[in-house]
Design a protein around this motif. Structure first.
Motif, PDB file in Angstrom:
ATOM      1  N   ARG A 189      41.166  47.922  34.606  1.00 60.04           N
ATOM      2  CA  ARG A 189      42.336  48.567  35.251  1.00 60.04           C
ATOM      3  C   ARG A 189      43.246  47.503  35.891  1.00 60.04           C
ATOM      4  O   ARG A 189      44.469  47.584  35.813  1.00 60.04           O
ATOM      5  CB  ARG A 189      41.832  49.579  36.292  1.00 60.04           C
ATOM      6  CG  ARG A 189      42.928  50.333  37.026  1.00 60.04           C
ATOM      7  CD  ARG A 189      43.608  51.359  36.127  1.00 60.04           C
ATOM      8  NE  ARG A 189      44.733  51.995  36.826  1.00 60.04           N
ATOM      9  CZ  ARG A 189      45.906  52.271  36.277  1.00 60.04           C
ATOM     10  NH1 ARG A 189      46.147  52.009  35.014  1.00 60.04           N
ATOM     11  NH2 ARG A 189      46.861  52.846  36.982  1.00 60.04           N
ATOM     12  N   ALA A 226      54.376  45.332  41.314  1.00 63.29           N
ATOM     13  CA  ALA A 226      53.165  46.149  41.477  1.00 63.29           C
ATOM     14  C   ALA A 226      51.921  45.340  41.098  1.00 63.29           C
ATOM     15  O   ALA A 226      51.913  44.657  40.070  1.00 63.29           O
ATOM     16  CB  ALA A 226      53.247  47.403  40.607  1.00 63.29           C
ATOM     17  N   GLY A 227      50.915  45.414  41.924  1.00 63.27           N
ATOM     18  CA  GLY A 227      49.682  44.688  41.624  1.00 63.27           C
ATOM     19  C   GLY A 227      48.530  45.205  42.463  1.00 63.27           C
ATOM     20  O   GLY A 227      48.750  45.819  43.512  1.00 63.27           O
ATOM     21  N   VAL A 279      49.505  37.028  52.016  1.00 64.58           N
ATOM     22  CA  VAL A 279      50.642  37.689  52.673  1.00 64.58           C
ATOM     23  C   VAL A 279      50.094  38.863  53.484  1.00 64.58           C
ATOM     24  O   VAL A 279      49.178  39.566  53.032  1.00 64.58           O
ATOM     25  CB  VAL A 279      51.650  38.218  51.618  1.00 64.58           C
ATOM     26  CG1 VAL A 279      52.896  38.770  52.298  1.00 64.58           C
ATOM     27  CG2 VAL A 279      52.017  37.133  50.615  1.00 64.58           C
ATOM     28  N   SER A 318      50.957  34.310  42.038  1.00 65.84           N
ATOM     29  CA  SER A 318      50.117  34.110  43.220  1.00 65.84           C
ATOM     30  C   SER A 318      49.598  32.683  43.198  1.00 65.84           C
ATOM     31  O   SER A 318      49.463  32.075  42.124  1.00 65.84           O
ATOM     32  CB  SER A 318      48.952  35.102  43.162  1.00 65.84           C
ATOM     33  OG  SER A 318      47.827  34.611  43.846  1.00 65.84           O
ATOM     34  N   ILE A 335      55.125  44.025  49.906  1.00 66.56           N
ATOM     35  CA  ILE A 335      56.181  43.107  49.459  1.00 66.56           C
ATOM     36  C   ILE A 335      57.296  43.881  48.746  1.00 66.56           C
ATOM     37  O   ILE A 335      58.486  43.619  48.964  1.00 66.56           O
ATOM     38  CB  ILE A 335      55.569  42.022  48.532  1.00 66.56           C
ATOM     39  CG1 ILE A 335      54.600  41.141  49.330  1.00 66.56           C
ATOM     40  CG2 ILE A 335      56.659  41.172  47.886  1.00 66.56           C
ATOM     41  CD1 ILE A 335      53.724  40.208  48.475  1.00 66.56           C
ATOM     42  N   GLY A 336      56.927  44.846  47.909  1.00 70.80           N
ATOM     43  CA  GLY A 336      57.932  45.620  47.166  1.00 70.80           C
ATOM     44  C   GLY A 336      58.893  46.332  48.106  1.00 70.80           C
ATOM     45  O   GLY A 336      60.113  46.328  47.893  1.00 70.80           O
ATOM     46  N   THR A 394      49.879  42.068  54.109  1.00 70.03           N
ATOM     47  CA  THR A 394      50.149  43.416  53.590  1.00 70.03           C
ATOM     48  C   THR A 394      48.820  44.168  53.517  1.00 70.03           C
ATOM     49  O   THR A 394      47.755  43.588  53.760  1.00 70.03           O
ATOM     50  CB  THR A 394      50.743  43.371  52.162  1.00 70.03           C
ATOM     51  OG1 THR A 394      49.725  42.857  51.289  1.00 70.03           O
ATOM     52  CG2 THR A 394      51.992  42.531  52.075  1.00 70.03           C
ATOM     53  N   ASP A 428      52.735  55.685  44.104  1.00 69.24           N
ATOM     54  CA  ASP A 428      52.844  56.439  45.353  1.00 69.24           C
ATOM     55  C   ASP A 428      54.268  57.033  45.412  1.00 69.24           C
ATOM     56  O   ASP A 428      55.183  56.443  45.978  1.00 69.24           O
ATOM     57  CB  ASP A 428      52.585  55.491  46.540  1.00 69.24           C
ATOM     58  CG  ASP A 428      52.801  56.169  47.886  1.00 69.24           C
ATOM     59  OD1 ASP A 428      53.114  57.381  47.916  1.00 69.24           O
ATOM     60  OD2 ASP A 428      52.659  55.461  48.912  1.00 69.24           O
ATOM     61  N   ALA A 479      56.640  51.103  47.210  1.00 71.47           N
ATOM     62  CA  ALA A 479      56.342  52.009  48.334  1.00 71.47           C
ATOM     63  C   ALA A 479      55.826  51.273  49.564  1.00 71.47           C
ATOM     64  O   ALA A 479      55.914  51.791  50.673  1.00 71.47           O
ATOM     65  CB  ALA A 479      55.311  53.053  47.890  1.00 71.47           C
ATOM     66  N   ALA A 480      55.281  50.069  49.363  1.00 69.80           N
ATOM     67  CA  ALA A 480      54.607  49.395  50.484  1.00 69.80           C
ATOM     68  C   ALA A 480      54.733  47.885  50.332  1.00 69.80           C
ATOM     69  O   ALA A 480      55.210  47.384  49.310  1.00 69.80           O
ATOM     70  CB  ALA A 480      53.137  49.793  50.496  1.00 69.80           C
ATOM     71  N   VAL A 518      45.866  42.561  51.572  1.00 67.57           N
ATOM     72  CA  VAL A 518      45.017  41.597  52.274  1.00 67.57           C
ATOM     73  C   VAL A 518      44.198  42.313  53.345  1.00 67.57           C
ATOM     74  O   VAL A 518      42.983  42.098  53.459  1.00 67.57           O
ATOM     75  CB  VAL A 518      45.876  40.459  52.874  1.00 67.57           C
ATOM     76  CG1 VAL A 518      45.064  39.624  53.856  1.00 67.57           C
ATOM     77  CG2 VAL A 518      46.405  39.569  51.747  1.00 67.57           C
ATOM     78  N   ASP A 568      53.869  54.398  36.844  1.00 68.11           N
ATOM     79  CA  ASP A 568      52.624  53.624  36.747  1.00 68.11           C
ATOM     80  C   ASP A 568      52.925  52.498  35.762  1.00 68.11           C
ATOM     81  O   ASP A 568      53.179  52.761  34.578  1.00 68.11           O
ATOM     82  CB  ASP A 568      51.499  54.538  36.242  1.00 68.11           C
ATOM     83  CG  ASP A 568      50.181  53.785  36.080  1.00 68.11           C
ATOM     84  OD1 ASP A 568      50.190  52.538  36.001  1.00 68.11           O
ATOM     85  OD2 ASP A 568      49.147  54.455  36.013  1.00 68.11           O
ATOM     86  N   LEU A 580      50.703  32.302  48.829  1.00 67.26           N
ATOM     87  CA  LEU A 580      49.296  32.386  49.252  1.00 67.26           C
ATOM     88  C   LEU A 580      49.130  33.754  49.915  1.00 67.26           C
ATOM     89  O   LEU A 580      49.860  34.676  49.571  1.00 67.26           O
ATOM     90  CB  LEU A 580      48.991  31.238  50.219  1.00 67.26           C
ATOM     91  CG  LEU A 580      48.039  30.157  49.702  1.00 67.26           C
ATOM     92  CD1 LEU A 580      48.084  28.939  50.597  1.00 67.26           C
ATOM     93  CD2 LEU A 580      46.609  30.670  49.585  1.00 67.26           C
ATOM     94  N   GLY A 590      56.084  48.928  42.477  1.00 66.56           N
ATOM     95  CA  GLY A 590      55.216  48.796  43.654  1.00 66.56           C
ATOM     96  C   GLY A 590      56.032  48.758  44.928  1.00 66.56           C
ATOM     97  O   GLY A 590      55.722  48.013  45.865  1.00 66.56           O
TER      98      GLY A 590
END
Ligand SMILES: NC(=O)c1ccc[n+]([C@@H]2O[C@H](COP(=O)([O-])OP(=O)(O)OC[C@H]3O[C@@H](n4cnc5c(N)ncnc54)[C@H](O)[C@@H]3O)[C@@H](O)[C@H]2O)c1
Length: 268
Positions: free
Chosen positions: A112, A94-95, A191, A145, A22-23, A193, A43, A19-20, A196, A65, A189, A17
């Motif tokens: 999924r 990733a999540g 974040v 989380s 936190i990762g 991104t 992505d 690409a965007a 959210v 994936d 809690l 994960g």
């Protein structure tokens, strides 16, 4: 696979994960310190752009994936070669979230979510183990989380996967002691991104508590977990003062109180 000790001195991190959010922040934080980065995501364009930004010689990237074990096997093998034979840190980041009353989302979306948030972590740990075992003092960091502390309305299946990741982390950290591998998690809690902004922000709880963490805050916590001596690492790291407070309260207060506070924050 043999248990030879790696001789290459550049440490390496494998991030899902990436690409965007936190990762991506984790990749940038570790790249700044000279680590070799493995950046994977559904992505593909996003992680290839990250690779171009970090420098192709310092980053391996590609499509993965996390719900697909074959993707894991292929990218782990390619990463391990590119990283010159070491995997110091695996970050199962990733999540996805489904933010609605449980019955309002189609069952297929709940399935999924479980495939990505829970089976993705199980896949990653299972398939990465041979590589982690070949790297001294390696570690796994799972993105948990604060919703793992008490199930959150409007995030029921998401909370369930994070509670499962939390308990999986605890068990594996004990099992893999015999391999000298630590398995830990971080519990943030909300974040700031896309997760959210696009989805979770419609929850009343977000309006009640606000969004006080940045992706860089989580990356800084994971950086500390990668640096600390293996024996000094906590199994769970709540990130930020607000999360630490909830973490403590959830341990001290009875279930009826946790239920009441959770329901009130969610506007129920
Ligand atoms: N944002 C928050 O408030 C928050 C709080 C606590 C925990 N987390 C957890 O942190 C992690 C990262 O969240 P984020 O906020 O950066 O989300 P994000 O939506 O900003 O980024 C998630 C990334 O994961 C990728 N991804 C989605 N499905 C994938 C799959 N099947 N395989 C590989 N990659 C996939 C997306 O393409 C995206 O690049 C998640 O596990 C999330 O549950 C987030």
């Amino acid at each position: 696979m043999s248990q030879t000790t790696s001789i290459n001195s550049t440490r390496s991190i494998f991030i899902t994960g990436a690409a965007a959010g936190i990762g991506r922040a984790i990749a940038e934080r570790f790249a700044k310190a000279g680590w070799f980065i493995g950046a994977y995501d559904v992505d593909e364009a996003g992680v290839m752009a990250l690779r171009a930004q970090l420098g192709a010689h310092r980053c391996h990237a590609g499509r993965l994936d996390v719900s697909n074990p074959d993707d894991w096997a292929r990218q782990l093998e390619a990463f391990f070669k590119a990283a010159d034979g070491r995997l110091d840190v695996l970050v199962n980041n990733a999540g996805v979230a489904v933010t609605s009353y449980f019955e309002e989302a189609e069952l297929i979306r709940h399935h999924r979510l479980i495939d990505i948030n829970l089976k993705g972590v199980v896949n990653g740990c299972h398939l990465a183990l041979p590589y982690l075992r070949r790297t001294p003092q390696s570690r796994v960091v799972n993105l948990c989380s604060a919703s793992a502390l008490y199930g959150q309305p409007m995030l029921s299946t998401y909370s369930a996967t994070k509670a499962a990741v939390r308990s999986f982390t605890e068990a594996l950290d004990i099992e893999w002691q015999r391999f000298d591998i630590r398995v830990v998690d971080v519990l943030p809690l909300f974040v700031n991104t896309a997760m959210v902004a696009n989805d979770v922000s419609k929850m009343k709880t977000v309006q009640t508590l606000g969004v006080r963490l940045s992706a860089d805050d989580i990356a800084a916590s994971i950086w500390r977990l990668a640096q600390g001596a293996p024996g000094s690492l906590p199994v769970h790291t709540p990130v930020g003062m607000q999360t630490k407070l909830f973490y403590l309260l959830s341990k001290l207060s009875p279930d009826w109180m946790n239920r009441l506070v959770t329901a009130r924050m969610a506007g129920h």
